[in-house]
Design a protein around this motif. Structure first.
Motif, PDB file in Angstrom:
ATOM      1  N   VAL A 205      72.706  65.115 -32.788  1.00 13.36           N
ATOM      2  CA  VAL A 205      73.845  65.971 -32.451  1.00 13.36           C
ATOM      3  C   VAL A 205      75.089  65.120 -32.251  1.00 13.36           C
ATOM      4  O   VAL A 205      75.147  64.285 -31.343  1.00 13.36           O
ATOM      5  CB  VAL A 205      73.572  66.803 -31.177  1.00 13.36           C
ATOM      6  CG1 VAL A 205      74.775  67.690 -30.868  1.00 13.36           C
ATOM      7  CG2 VAL A 205      72.308  67.620 -31.330  1.00 13.36           C
ATOM      8  N   GLY A 206      76.091  65.332 -33.093  1.00 12.27           N
ATOM      9  CA  GLY A 206      77.360  64.631 -32.918  1.00 12.27           C
ATOM     10  C   GLY A 206      78.142  65.248 -31.779  1.00 12.27           C
ATOM     11  O   GLY A 206      78.375  66.460 -31.772  1.00 12.27           O
ATOM     12  N   VAL A 207      78.549  64.430 -30.807  1.00 10.66           N
ATOM     13  CA  VAL A 207      79.256  64.953 -29.638  1.00 10.66           C
ATOM     14  C   VAL A 207      80.714  64.503 -29.599  1.00 10.66           C
ATOM     15  O   VAL A 207      81.370  64.586 -28.559  1.00 10.66           O
ATOM     16  CB  VAL A 207      78.535  64.583 -28.326  1.00 10.66           C
ATOM     17  CG1 VAL A 207      77.159  65.214 -28.276  1.00 10.66           C
ATOM     18  CG2 VAL A 207      78.432  63.069 -28.146  1.00 10.66           C
ATOM     19  N   GLY A 208      81.227  64.037 -30.733  1.00  9.98           N
ATOM     20  CA  GLY A 208      82.635  63.681 -30.810  1.00  9.98           C
ATOM     21  C   GLY A 208      82.958  62.335 -30.190  1.00  9.98           C
ATOM     22  O   GLY A 208      82.085  61.612 -29.730  1.00  9.98           O
ATOM     23  N   PRO A 209      84.252  61.967 -30.171  1.00 13.47           N
ATOM     24  CA  PRO A 209      84.665  60.629 -29.722  1.00 13.47           C
ATOM     25  C   PRO A 209      84.672  60.427 -28.214  1.00 13.47           C
ATOM     26  O   PRO A 209      84.790  59.293 -27.759  1.00 13.47           O
ATOM     27  CB  PRO A 209      86.092  60.505 -30.272  1.00 13.47           C
ATOM     28  CG  PRO A 209      86.278  61.644 -31.206  1.00 13.47           C
ATOM     29  CD  PRO A 209      85.366  62.723 -30.751  1.00 13.47           C
TER      30      PRO A 209
ATOM     31  N   GLU B 117      76.374  60.038 -23.237  1.00  8.46           N
ATOM     32  CA  GLU B 117      75.790  60.612 -22.024  1.00  8.46           C
ATOM     33  C   GLU B 117      76.837  61.333 -21.185  1.00  8.46           C
ATOM     34  O   GLU B 117      76.612  62.453 -20.698  1.00  8.46           O
ATOM     35  CB  GLU B 117      75.136  59.511 -21.187  1.00  8.46           C
ATOM     36  CG  GLU B 117      74.513  60.031 -19.900  1.00  8.46           C
ATOM     37  CD  GLU B 117      73.860  58.941 -19.077  1.00  8.46           C
ATOM     38  OE1 GLU B 117      73.327  59.255 -17.991  1.00  8.46           O
ATOM     39  OE2 GLU B 117      73.872  57.759 -19.504  1.00  8.46           O
ATOM     40  N   ALA B 118      77.998  60.710 -21.009  1.00  4.94           N
ATOM     41  CA  ALA B 118      79.060  61.325 -20.214  1.00  4.94           C
ATOM     42  C   ALA B 118      79.482  62.664 -20.803  1.00  4.94           C
ATOM     43  O   ALA B 118      79.774  63.616 -20.074  1.00  4.94           O
ATOM     44  CB  ALA B 118      80.256  60.383 -20.133  1.00  4.94           C
ATOM     45  N   THR B 119      79.496  62.748 -22.126  1.00  4.83           N
ATOM     46  CA  THR B 119      79.869  63.999 -22.789  1.00  4.83           C
ATOM     47  C   THR B 119      78.782  65.051 -22.632  1.00  4.83           C
ATOM     48  O   THR B 119      79.052  66.210 -22.307  1.00  4.83           O
ATOM     49  CB  THR B 119      80.142  63.751 -24.284  1.00  4.83           C
ATOM     50  OG1 THR B 119      81.149  62.743 -24.428  1.00  4.83           O
ATOM     51  CG2 THR B 119      80.613  65.024 -24.970  1.00  4.83           C
ATOM     52  N   VAL B 120      77.545  64.652 -22.839  1.00  7.69           N
ATOM     53  CA  VAL B 120      76.414  65.576 -22.760  1.00  7.69           C
ATOM     54  C   VAL B 120      76.308  66.221 -21.386  1.00  7.69           C
ATOM     55  O   VAL B 120      76.002  67.416 -21.257  1.00  7.69           O
ATOM     56  CB  VAL B 120      75.102  64.840 -23.103  1.00  7.69           C
ATOM     57  CG1 VAL B 120      73.877  65.650 -22.667  1.00  7.69           C
ATOM     58  CG2 VAL B 120      75.034  64.563 -24.597  1.00  7.69           C
TER      59      VAL B 120
ATOM     60  N   VAL C 295      68.034  63.037 -25.575  1.00  9.31           N
ATOM     61  CA  VAL C 295      68.030  61.579 -25.470  1.00  9.31           C
ATOM     62  C   VAL C 295      69.449  61.066 -25.647  1.00  9.31           C
ATOM     63  O   VAL C 295      70.181  61.512 -26.536  1.00  9.31           O
ATOM     64  CB  VAL C 295      67.111  60.958 -26.537  1.00  9.31           C
ATOM     65  CG1 VAL C 295      67.330  59.445 -26.616  1.00  9.31           C
ATOM     66  CG2 VAL C 295      65.663  61.257 -26.223  1.00  9.31           C
ATOM     67  N   VAL C 296      69.853  60.129 -24.777  1.00  3.47           N
ATOM     68  CA  VAL C 296      71.148  59.471 -24.909  1.00  3.47           C
ATOM     69  C   VAL C 296      70.920  57.961 -24.981  1.00  3.47           C
ATOM     70  O   VAL C 296      70.102  57.417 -24.251  1.00  3.47           O
ATOM     71  CB  VAL C 296      72.088  59.821 -23.746  1.00  3.47           C
ATOM     72  CG1 VAL C 296      72.472  61.294 -23.791  1.00  3.47           C
ATOM     73  CG2 VAL C 296      71.474  59.480 -22.399  1.00  3.47           C
TER      74      VAL C 296
ATOM     75  N   LEU D 174      72.027  71.144 -28.022  1.00  5.26           N
ATOM     76  CA  LEU D 174      71.710  70.346 -26.833  1.00  5.26           C
ATOM     77  C   LEU D 174      70.981  71.182 -25.790  1.00  5.26           C
ATOM     78  O   LEU D 174      70.001  70.740 -25.189  1.00  5.26           O
ATOM     79  CB  LEU D 174      72.992  69.777 -26.230  1.00  5.26           C
ATOM     80  CG  LEU D 174      73.738  68.717 -27.049  1.00  5.26           C
ATOM     81  CD1 LEU D 174      75.088  68.422 -26.410  1.00  5.26           C
ATOM     82  CD2 LEU D 174      72.920  67.435 -27.175  1.00  5.26           C
ATOM     83  N   ARG D 175      71.449  72.403 -25.592  1.00  5.46           N
ATOM     84  CA  ARG D 175      70.856  73.263 -24.564  1.00  5.46           C
ATOM     85  C   ARG D 175      69.501  73.819 -24.977  1.00  5.46           C
ATOM     86  O   ARG D 175      68.663  74.105 -24.118  1.00  5.46           O
ATOM     87  CB  ARG D 175      71.821  74.404 -24.244  1.00  5.46           C
ATOM     88  CG  ARG D 175      73.050  73.942 -23.481  1.00  5.46           C
ATOM     89  CD  ARG D 175      74.045  75.067 -23.267  1.00  5.46           C
ATOM     90  NE  ARG D 175      75.135  74.652 -22.364  1.00  5.46           N
ATOM     91  CZ  ARG D 175      76.232  75.362 -22.157  1.00  5.46           C
ATOM     92  NH1 ARG D 175      76.389  76.537 -22.756  1.00  5.46           N
ATOM     93  NH2 ARG D 175      77.167  74.918 -21.331  1.00  5.46           N
TER      94      ARG D 175
END
Length: 248
Positions: A7-11, A51-54, A32-33, A25-26
């Motif tokens: 899963v791409g979570v951006g910059p 991880e901070a984004t997730v 996993v990060v 993600l949900r």
């Protein structure tokens, strides 16, 4: 059936995770990060950008840190050993839970750790289904924040990692269209020189830590000799005549 979803979570800006990404993600049994390995090969302790984004969308109870030698470039044996350990950890999670999402900054198919993980898991977990959810890339975010236009009309777009060497960047700058450079922070001085030689320094822009409190977006003309954050991004547009629709 086991499913591994990249899963791409951006910059870095949590608002740039797509709706599909949040849903993936949900819905996963576990997320996993990746985290950097400390010198002893264990969890370095600092949360990574993914991880901070997730954690804006998923409970920490459902997030599992897996150590990767993301900062190891000289000791191949250590890097390979870290990959084997990480692959085994994710494979065990797949056997236990069934569906595992792997969060990666940017897009899972653009210079991503996920590519290598998927190859490893394919060997360890026969029959695993591998999927990806695209994410916003750093070049898209930087273009938006700086006002740079990535492409017009028939212009090509060239993306290069400066970790491949400054020669690759110089060759790209000598060609047509926009050039985007990733991971150039430690070679900022060489990048600035290549931009000057190609006549592209004036219109180029760079950025780092996009979407985070420490975000930097600046003209490339200000690049000096001091190294920048490793994950710095550069956009060097071609010279344009300013005519509307001239390249359609």
């Amino acid at each position: 059936m086991s499913r591994l979803i990249g899963v791409g979570v951006g910059p870095g800006d949590p608002e740039l995770v797509t709706v599909k990404g949040v849903n993936a993600l949900r819905a996963a049994d576990v997320v996993v990060v990746p985290v950097m390995a400390a010198p002893d090969g264990k969890d370095g302790g600092e949360p990574g950008r993914a991880e901070a984004t997730v954690l804006h969308y998923v409970s920490a109870d459902n997030v599992v840190r897996v150590v990767f030698a993301l900062n190891e470039r000289s000791d191949r044996a250590r890097r390979e050993a870290a990959w084997d350990t990480a692959g085994g950890r994710v494979a065990a999670l797949l056997r236990e839970h069934g569906t595992v999402a792997f969060a990666t900054i940017g897009d899972p198919n653009v210079y991503s750790t996920f590519t290598y993980l998927a190859q490893t898991i394919g060997e360890l977990v026969p029959g695993v289904v591998v999927e990806t959810v695209p994410g916003i890339t750093a070049m898209q975010d930087l273009a938006s924040r700086s006002g740079a236009v990535l492409t017009e009309g028939t212009e090509p777009l060239t993306l290069v990692p400066v970790t491949a060497g400054s020669r690759v960047l110089k060759e790209a700058l000598a060609g047509p269209g926009t050039v985007v450079a990733y991971k150039f922070g430690r070679q900022a001085a060489e990048v600035a020189e290549a931009l000057r030689e190609s006549g592209r320094l004036e219109d180029a822009v760079w950025g780092a830590s996009l979407g985070l409190p420490e975000e930097t977006v600046r003209p490339a003309a200000g690049l000096g000799d001091e190294p920048l954050p490793y994950l710095s991004t550069l956009i060097a547009p071609p010279r344009r005549d300013g005519g509307r629709g001239g390249k359609l």
